[in-house]
Design an enzyme around this catalytic site. Structure first.
Site, PDB file in Angstrom:
ATOM      1  N   TYR A  52      10.217  -5.359 -13.524  1.00 21.95           N
ATOM      2  CA  TYR A  52      11.211  -4.646 -12.711  1.00 21.95           C
ATOM      3  C   TYR A  52      11.388  -3.240 -13.267  1.00 21.95           C
ATOM      4  O   TYR A  52      11.470  -3.060 -14.489  1.00 21.95           O
ATOM      5  CB  TYR A  52      12.566  -5.368 -12.725  1.00 21.95           C
ATOM      6  N   GLU A  54      13.415  -0.445 -11.356  1.00 18.36           N
ATOM      7  CA  GLU A  54      14.152   0.429 -10.446  1.00 18.36           C
ATOM      8  C   GLU A  54      14.424   1.767 -11.110  1.00 18.36           C
ATOM      9  O   GLU A  54      14.777   1.822 -12.297  1.00 18.36           O
ATOM     10  CB  GLU A  54      15.493  -0.193 -10.036  1.00 18.36           C
ATOM     11  N   ASP A 198       2.159  12.902   8.812  1.00 15.21           N
ATOM     12  CA  ASP A 198       1.728  11.576   8.369  1.00 15.21           C
ATOM     13  C   ASP A 198       0.196  11.553   8.406  1.00 15.21           C
ATOM     14  O   ASP A 198      -0.404  11.449   9.469  1.00 15.21           O
ATOM     15  CB  ASP A 198       2.329  10.533   9.323  1.00 15.21           C
ATOM     16  N   THR A 224      -0.601   6.378   3.804  1.00 17.33           N
ATOM     17  CA  THR A 224      -0.884   5.094   3.171  1.00 17.33           C
ATOM     18  C   THR A 224      -2.002   5.335   2.170  1.00 17.33           C
ATOM     19  O   THR A 224      -2.625   6.408   2.163  1.00 17.33           O
ATOM     20  CB  THR A 224      -1.337   4.035   4.196  1.00 17.33           C
ATOM     21  N   LYS A 227      -6.341   3.171   3.630  1.00 16.61           N
ATOM     22  CA  LYS A 227      -7.251   3.409   4.765  1.00 16.61           C
ATOM     23  C   LYS A 227      -8.459   4.193   4.255  1.00 16.61           C
ATOM     24  O   LYS A 227      -9.235   3.660   3.467  1.00 16.61           O
ATOM     25  CB  LYS A 227      -6.491   4.128   5.884  1.00 16.61           C
ATOM     26  N   ARG A 233      -3.043  -1.508  -0.808  1.00 20.47           N
ATOM     27  CA  ARG A 233      -2.135  -1.407   0.329  1.00 20.47           C
ATOM     28  C   ARG A 233      -0.823  -0.775  -0.155  1.00 20.47           C
ATOM     29  O   ARG A 233      -0.194  -1.265  -1.087  1.00 20.47           O
ATOM     30  CB  ARG A 233      -1.877  -2.822   0.848  1.00 20.47           C
TER      31      ARG A 233
HETATM   32  N1  DSN Z   1      -1.732  -0.312  11.613  1.00 21.72           N
HETATM   33  C1  DSN Z   1      -2.340   0.958  11.248  1.00 21.72           C
HETATM   34  C2  DSN Z   1      -3.523   1.268  12.068  1.00 21.72           C
HETATM   35  O1  DSN Z   1      -4.278   0.360  12.349  1.00 21.72           O
HETATM   36  O2  DSN Z   1      -3.755   2.410  12.406  1.00 21.72           O
HETATM   37  C3  DSN Z   1      -1.383   2.062  11.277  1.00 21.72           C
HETATM   38  O3  DSN Z   1      -0.280   1.717  10.518  1.00 21.72           O
END
Ligand code: DSN
Length: 414
Positions: A52, A54, A198, A224, A227, A233
């Site tokens: 933990y 925080e 984003d 994110t 990707k 993730r």
């Molecule tokens: N779910 C993602 C996508 O497939 O683009 C975006 O968050």
């Protein structure tokens, strides 16, 4: 593989084995998916999950944080270096919480946000009515233009002047073109809005230097890490120096509790990998593969939203081929190509049916595939459409797709 899990929980071990088998067998073309390195996997599965922490490095609400502080500082420093950013915050559990943090750092519930409509390629968290972003805020949307299916920034400026949003959001989950960040920053400045971008989909291309970066222009950039960045993730925010305090405070204690230190350490590993010269090669190949796939599909009479792509994804309008998006997704799955149905701009079908599919090259590029494989995939798609009622022909095509996958082993050491 998974011997220890099998001893404790054979059911879950079976699921893990089956999913590894599926990932190895099918050609993964979901534009938002990728395959992490073993170093990232190992770090995610580490003892840091037990801790933990925080707060932020040096200012925690728990003792024993000396090592997780080091991990978080490494992740922050590497994210700044990778994106040429002033500051980074690496605690968001996901892209959604990164966006929630960014909005609430500048907006109060009820304030107005302006983002790209989901049905034109935007994201749920850019103001869709069923999402927190549409529930908490008054959301208005810009769209792509009929015909060229790209964003008209003069229209965006007019809309922003009419609507006077508190936040102007850029970025998308299904927009195959580059963005005019400079225009968006000047629009935001003109109406007194904060410019949040984003970059979740394109972050790896930006990190690899093969796609323009929003970082010099936007006040705050969210992403994110799983990707095109090919990491664990999770989410990350980079921002101008003057915004870090508000971002930190909103993420914790505002939105999240204990940070996931195993994921933060894995983000650090991911950023280090992205700083290596090989990652530039990967990003360029991801882009090149998308170009080859786009032109091979166009040659075979497929229709692409906006006529092509500048990034890692393509939006295929399936209607001219006599299928809707749901049917195309199912047809491609039957020949071992995984993708997702997706609305195309001005779609008349529902989001559960759609007229299109979204295809991406990041995961197959990680497996080592190149131009020849992209042309072969376009060919398999074309033949699958032509023989969609012929089960024997589809079995042969599935065999061809799976053979191709076998030539590019995934996690061979497992
Ligand atoms: N779910 C993602 C996508 O497939 O683009 C975006 O968050």
């Amino acid at each position: 593989m998974y011997d220890v899990v099998r001893q404790t929980d054979p059911e879950i071990a079976g699921i893990l084995e089956a999913e590894l088998g599926r990932q190895r067998t099918q050609l993964e073309m979901i534009a938002s998916e990728n395959f992490t390195s073993r170093a990232v996997l190992e770090t995610m599965g580490s003892v840091l999950t037990n801790k933990y922490a925080e707060g932020y490095p040096g200012k925690r609400y728990y003792g024993g944080c000396v090592h997780v502080d080091e991990a978080e500082m490494l992740a922050k420093r590497r994210a700044c270096k990778l994106f040429g950013a002033d500051r980074a915050m690496v605690q968001p559990h996901s892209g959604s919480t990164a966006n929630m943090t960014a909005y609430l750092a500048f907006c109060k519930p009820g304030d107005k946000i302006l983002g790209l409509s989901l049905s034109h390629g935007g994201h749920l968290t850019h103001g869709h009515p069923v999402n927190f972003s549409g529930l908490f805020f008054e959301a208005v949307h810009y769209e792509v233009e009929p015909g060229h299916e790209t964003i008209d920034y003069d229209k965006m400026r007019e809309q922003a002047k009419r609507e006077r949003p508190r936040i102007l959001v850029g970025g998308a989950s299904a927009y195959p073109r580059t963005w005019d960040y400079e225009a968006m920053k000047s629009i935001a400045d003109e109406v007194g809005a904060v410019f949040i971008f984003d970059m979740a989909h394109i972050a790896g291309l930006v990190a690899g230097g093969v796609h323009p970066s929003p970082v010099p222009f936007a006040d705050v950039v969210t992403s994110t890490t799983h990707k095109t960045l090919r990491g664990p993730r999770g989410g990350v925010i980079v921002c101008k120096k003057e915004h870090l305090k508000a971002i930190n405070k909103m993420n914790f204690p505002g939105i999240q509790g204990g940070p996931l230190m195993h994921m933060i350490a894995a983000k650090a590993v991911c950023f280090l990998e992205c700083l290596q010269p090989e990652f530039k090669t990967y990003a360029q190949q991801t882009l090149d593969n998308a170009q080859v796939l786009a032109s091979a599909l166009l040659d075979k009479g497929f229709k692409l939203a906006s006529g092509g792509t500048d990034n890692h994804l393509l939006l295929v309008n399936c209607k001219p081929k006599g299928l809707n998006g749901k049917e195309m997704e199912e047809l491609l799955e039957s020949v071992s190509i995984t993708c997702n149905k997706n609305t195309v701009p001005f779609d008349e079908e529902s989001p559960f049916v759609t007229s299109g599919v979204r295809l991406g090259t990041p995961a197959l590029t990680t497996r080592g595939m190149g131009a020849d494989e992209m042309r072969k995939i376009a060919d398999i798609m074309d033949r699958a459409v032509a023989s969609r009622d012929d089960e024997n022909a589809l079995v042969i095509l599935r065999g061809e797709a799976e053979e191709m996958g076998k030539a590019f082993p995934l996690y061979p050491e497992f």
